[in-house]
Design a protein around this motif. Structure first.
Motif, PDB file in Angstrom:
ATOM      1  N   TYR A  94      37.457 -28.476  50.724  1.00  0.00           N
ATOM      2  CA  TYR A  94      36.017 -28.761  50.659  1.00  0.00           C
ATOM      3  C   TYR A  94      35.739 -30.029  49.859  1.00  0.00           C
ATOM      4  O   TYR A  94      34.825 -30.793  50.192  1.00  0.00           O
ATOM      5  CB  TYR A  94      35.280 -27.575  50.041  1.00  0.00           C
ATOM      6  CG  TYR A  94      33.798 -27.817  49.858  1.00  0.00           C
ATOM      7  CD1 TYR A  94      32.933 -27.772  50.943  1.00  0.00           C
ATOM      8  CD2 TYR A  94      33.270 -28.108  48.602  1.00  0.00           C
ATOM      9  CE1 TYR A  94      31.572 -28.011  50.783  1.00  0.00           C
ATOM     10  CE2 TYR A  94      31.921 -28.345  48.430  1.00  0.00           C
ATOM     11  CZ  TYR A  94      31.069 -28.300  49.525  1.00  0.00           C
ATOM     12  OH  TYR A  94      29.730 -28.547  49.366  1.00  0.00           O
ATOM     13  N   ARG A  95      36.514 -30.272  48.826  1.00  0.00           N
ATOM     14  CA  ARG A  95      36.333 -31.500  48.050  1.00  0.00           C
ATOM     15  C   ARG A  95      36.468 -32.733  48.942  1.00  0.00           C
ATOM     16  O   ARG A  95      35.815 -33.746  48.720  1.00  0.00           O
ATOM     17  CB  ARG A  95      37.369 -31.591  46.924  1.00  0.00           C
ATOM     18  CG  ARG A  95      37.182 -30.577  45.814  1.00  0.00           C
ATOM     19  CD  ARG A  95      37.514 -31.189  44.476  1.00  0.00           C
ATOM     20  NE  ARG A  95      36.607 -32.279  44.154  1.00  0.00           N
ATOM     21  CZ  ARG A  95      36.791 -33.148  43.176  1.00  0.00           C
ATOM     22  NH1 ARG A  95      37.873 -33.076  42.428  1.00  0.00           N
ATOM     23  NH2 ARG A  95      35.920 -34.104  42.932  1.00  0.00           N
ATOM     24  N   GLY A 143      33.570 -31.500  52.599  1.00  0.00           N
ATOM     25  CA  GLY A 143      32.192 -31.028  52.493  1.00  0.00           C
ATOM     26  C   GLY A 143      31.805 -30.034  53.572  1.00  0.00           C
ATOM     27  O   GLY A 143      30.606 -29.840  53.835  1.00  0.00           O
ATOM     28  N   ALA A 185      32.940 -30.452  42.971  1.00  0.00           N
ATOM     29  CA  ALA A 185      32.478 -30.824  44.312  1.00  0.00           C
ATOM     30  C   ALA A 185      30.985 -30.632  44.494  1.00  0.00           C
ATOM     31  O   ALA A 185      30.359 -31.337  45.294  1.00  0.00           O
ATOM     32  CB  ALA A 185      33.230 -30.008  45.361  1.00  0.00           C
ATOM     33  N   THR A 186      30.396 -29.670  43.763  1.00  0.00           N
ATOM     34  CA  THR A 186      28.990 -29.325  43.989  1.00  0.00           C
ATOM     35  C   THR A 186      28.064 -29.737  42.858  1.00  0.00           C
ATOM     36  O   THR A 186      26.869 -29.967  43.089  1.00  0.00           O
ATOM     37  CB  THR A 186      28.839 -27.806  44.185  1.00  0.00           C
ATOM     38  OG1 THR A 186      29.237 -27.128  42.974  1.00  0.00           O
ATOM     39  CG2 THR A 186      29.687 -27.318  45.353  1.00  0.00           C
ATOM     40  N   PRO A 191      34.415 -36.827  54.662  1.00  0.00           N
ATOM     41  CA  PRO A 191      33.350 -35.816  54.745  1.00  0.00           C
ATOM     42  C   PRO A 191      32.757 -35.680  56.145  1.00  0.00           C
ATOM     43  O   PRO A 191      32.718 -36.639  56.925  1.00  0.00           O
ATOM     44  CB  PRO A 191      32.313 -36.344  53.759  1.00  0.00           C
ATOM     45  CG  PRO A 191      32.552 -37.817  53.698  1.00  0.00           C
ATOM     46  CD  PRO A 191      34.023 -38.007  53.887  1.00  0.00           C
ATOM     47  N   PHE A 216      27.942 -32.573  52.579  1.00  0.00           N
ATOM     48  CA  PHE A 216      27.593 -32.419  51.170  1.00  0.00           C
ATOM     49  C   PHE A 216      26.079 -32.471  50.991  1.00  0.00           C
ATOM     50  O   PHE A 216      25.378 -33.204  51.704  1.00  0.00           O
ATOM     51  CB  PHE A 216      28.245 -33.527  50.338  1.00  0.00           C
ATOM     52  CG  PHE A 216      29.736 -33.380  50.184  1.00  0.00           C
ATOM     53  CD1 PHE A 216      30.266 -32.375  49.395  1.00  0.00           C
ATOM     54  CD2 PHE A 216      30.604 -34.251  50.834  1.00  0.00           C
ATOM     55  CE1 PHE A 216      31.645 -32.242  49.246  1.00  0.00           C
ATOM     56  CE2 PHE A 216      31.977 -34.131  50.694  1.00  0.00           C
ATOM     57  CZ  PHE A 216      32.499 -33.117  49.903  1.00  0.00           C
ATOM     58  N   LYS A 217      25.581 -31.717  50.038  1.00  0.00           N
ATOM     59  CA  LYS A 217      24.152 -31.675  49.760  1.00  0.00           C
ATOM     60  C   LYS A 217      23.631 -33.075  49.443  1.00  0.00           C
ATOM     61  O   LYS A 217      24.221 -33.803  48.643  1.00  0.00           O
ATOM     62  CB  LYS A 217      23.883 -30.735  48.583  1.00  0.00           C
ATOM     63  CG  LYS A 217      22.413 -30.569  48.252  1.00  0.00           C
ATOM     64  CD  LYS A 217      22.227 -29.616  47.074  1.00  0.00           C
ATOM     65  CE  LYS A 217      20.754 -29.472  46.721  1.00  0.00           C
ATOM     66  NZ  LYS A 217      20.554 -28.570  45.554  1.00  0.00           N
ATOM     67  N   LEU A 266      28.600 -37.534  47.624  1.00  0.00           N
ATOM     68  CA  LEU A 266      30.011 -37.224  47.444  1.00  0.00           C
ATOM     69  C   LEU A 266      30.362 -37.377  45.970  1.00  0.00           C
ATOM     70  O   LEU A 266      30.203 -38.455  45.389  1.00  0.00           O
ATOM     71  CB  LEU A 266      30.866 -38.172  48.291  1.00  0.00           C
ATOM     72  CG  LEU A 266      32.386 -38.100  48.094  1.00  0.00           C
ATOM     73  CD1 LEU A 266      32.926 -36.743  48.527  1.00  0.00           C
ATOM     74  CD2 LEU A 266      33.078 -39.237  48.859  1.00  0.00           C
TER      75      LEU A 266
END
Length: 606
Positions: free
Chosen positions: A245-246, A249, A318-319, A541, A546-547, A551
């Motif tokens: 996920y890193r 995303g 990541a988040t 990604p 990603f939100k 990144l």
């Protein structure tokens, strides 16, 4: 009585004190002095990385025996004249120059993780398209595997996925990302269970494959965890997907993580007395069920401490989600409060009853300490210290750092031991080895990373010395230059131990996690905190994954202001939209995936 009257071979690691042309002096890490005699056929070589040719140094050997140089000497001790004569069979130098350590090169660990990634790609998929239906838990010494009727374990697949994702982060090599993404997808399709009634995700122990038929195995079938859901299996099920996920995303991975953390918070968390239970009843999800037997109402290092290194630090990085930062702080506060036991033992306490009283009779561990777990606490609590610099975090890390070399470190040969009795009996001057004096690859990793980050943050030269000695032992003895990969165990002297399951390169215990994690973080700490060199990271990604299309690229939790983004490239072209100090990249609007290369560098003046 019990005097040694026969020759025996052994290893001595240490620093050259003098050389008279025939013999040289060595001072070990523990301060002991040795006199070493060169023979006519003594030879020497340099440590080398995986995939590199043998580097002979016999011709230069005598010129290289300069005071202060660190080296390994393997030879034979002869009991003569009431003393021991030590004659060298061979010497291993760790650098070409007196104060050089080859593993501090800015790409040493990048090259090593590349070789490891290629080894496991070849071993698991044998040059064919990557298909995790072909994955095997067991990989032999040479990289072979069973062909039919086998078990695929969730945790071992996840650990290999972690390795491939970490290798991609450091190299940008596309087959590694393919291995990580296909492995994550395989885990989601075959090992994940979504409980619609509870709205949680948990992960099967594994699946048994019989030809074209697949049988899911829900509860663990290992002796320590039989017929239970162990916290550590759920923890490590997330390790690979979260590292993936890193890079990507992928929002589906994040959703799985959120629902698995819900499992931890709703069923493993002890809301009354604190911490996380180690096991759940697979039917009732009750940690206090009588069906759990010796695991009823228990807590341990794995259930509390393994969240951070396995997935939680990477999930927070990541988040940026404060939920995960709070959970990290909670686990480390719990460790700092309950694990130290220095009035009774130099080791932390690892097993507990529900009320945090000490469990000293649990199955194999009894009242024993795992060297690697102590070192792992020092390493990870210093990571958290970089975000939350609490005095109790530093105090515990320093205590472990000062104690473990004296008890769990081999002060003659280098490296770290395995499991020891926590308390000496009357008349004993040494803590006894619980089972053997061998050294496992994963415990070396904990020592290397612990002392690298301790030095990187606290700048105590003793920590740098111990980091270098730990790295030297690992790189001198654990790399398999014949078949690839790393050895599971070596003897105290460094000679590979190739018996039973410990001869394998893939097993329930070994599957591309610790060796890859070591490469990823050793390169991070070395470049950014010690030698002050840049580090390149790669991401790929998904569009709008990603939100807010942000990144986050910090490679680990490092002290605020210590690193910065030097440059960014997208699909090979310079890209200006990044926050250098905030360590974020504003991704472009795109319907296609882009490849992002980020150069991280030590901040000026940090």
């Amino acid at each position: 009585m019990n005097s040694i009257r026969v020759p025996f071979s052994d290893t001595v690691a240490g620093y050259v004190t003098d050389f008279d042309g025939t013999t040289f002096g060595v001072r070990s890490s523990g301060g002991d002095e040795y006199r070493v005699k060169l023979k006519d056929n003594t030879y020497a070589y340099l440590i080398r990385n995986l995939g590199e040719p043998y580097a002979d140094a016999t011709g230069q050997m005598r010129d290289m025996l300069t005071p202060g140089r660190y080296l390994f000497t393997y030879g034979i001790f002869y009991p003569e004249g009431g003393e021991l004569t030590f004659e060298a069979q061979y010497l291993i130098f760790v650098g070409r120059r007196p104060n050089e350590y080859l593993f501090e090169q800015p790409d040493w660990w990048v090259r090593q993780i590349t070789a490891l990634g290629n080894f496991y790609l070849k071993a698991q998929f044998q040059g064919k398209p990557i298909d995790y239906r072909d994955y095997r838990t067991t990989i032999t010494l040479t990289g072979d595997k069973p062909t039919d009727n086998y078990r695929q374990e969730t945790d071992t697949i996840s650990r290999l996925v972690y390795g491939f994702a970490s290798a991609y982060l450091l190299t940008g090599y596309e087959p590694f990302l393919e291995g990580a993404e296909k492995g994550t997808e395989y885990l989601r399709e075959h090992m994940r269970f979504y409980d619609m009634d509870e709205n949680i995700v948990y992960w099967y122990h594994g699946i048994d494959v019989h030809g074209d038929r697949e049988e899911k195995v829900f509860a663990s079938e290992f002796g320590d965890d039989i017929d239970a859901i162990p916290a550590y299996e759920q923890i490590y099920a997330l390790a690979g997907p979260i590292q993936t996920y890193r890079v990507t995303g992928d929002p589906r991975i994040l959703r799985d993580a959120e629902l698995t953390v819900d499992l931890f918070d709703r069923f493993f968390l002890d809301t009354e007395k604190g911490g996380y239970f180690s096991h759940l009843d697979p039917v009732t999800l009750d940690p206090r069920s009588n069906a759990l037997g010796p695991n009823k109402g228990k807590k341990n290092w794995n259930s509390v401490g393994d969240h951070a290194p396995a997935y939680l630090i990477n999930l927070w990085l990541a988040t940026g989600d404060e939920r995960y930062e709070r959970m990290l702080e909670y686990t480390f506060d719990t460790i700092a409060k309950y694990f130290p036991d220095y009035d009774n033992s130099p080791f932390v306490q690892e097993k507990f009853y529900e009320d945090w009283s000490h469990d000293t009779t649990h199955l194999w561990q009894q009242n024993r300490g795992v060297i690697g777990h102590n070192l792992k606490i020092a390493w990870n609590i210093m990571r958290m210290y970089a975000d939350k610099p609490k005095p109790e975090y530093e105090e515990l890390a320093r205590r472990i750092a000062a104690t473990m070399p004296l008890i769990g470190g081999d002060r003659q040969r280098g490296g770290w031991y395995d499991v020891m009795e926590r308390i000496c009996k009357d008349g004993e001057e040494w803590h006894r080895f619980a089972f053997h004096d061998r050294k496992a690859w994963w415990q070396q990793e904990q020592g290397i990373l612990a002392y690298l980050i301790l030095y990187g943050i606290l700048k105590d030269e003793e920590y740098l010395r111990l980091a270098r000695e730990s790295s030297a032992f690992y790189n001198a003895f654990f790399l398999d230059h014949d078949d690839g990969g790393v050895y599971f165990n070596v003897l105290a002297s460094g000679i590979p131990f190739l018996m039973g399951t410990e001869r394998f390169k893939g097993s329930h215990s070994m599957s591309g996690y610790h060796s890859f994690e070591l490469c990823y973080l050793a390169q991070t700490y070395t470049n950014l905190l010690i030698t002050r060199q840049p580090l390149d990271l790669y991401f790929k990604p998904y569009p709008n994954g990603f939100k807010d299309n942000i990144l986050r690229v910090s490679p680990d939790i490092l002290p605020p202001g210590s690193i910065t983004i030097e440059s960014v490239e997208i699909d090979g072209q310079p890209y200006p939209y990044f926050d250098a100090n905030g360590l974020t990249v504003k991704l472009p609007e795109s319907d296609e995936r882009v490849k992002v290369k980020v150069r991280i560098a030590p901040a000026k003046g940090a």
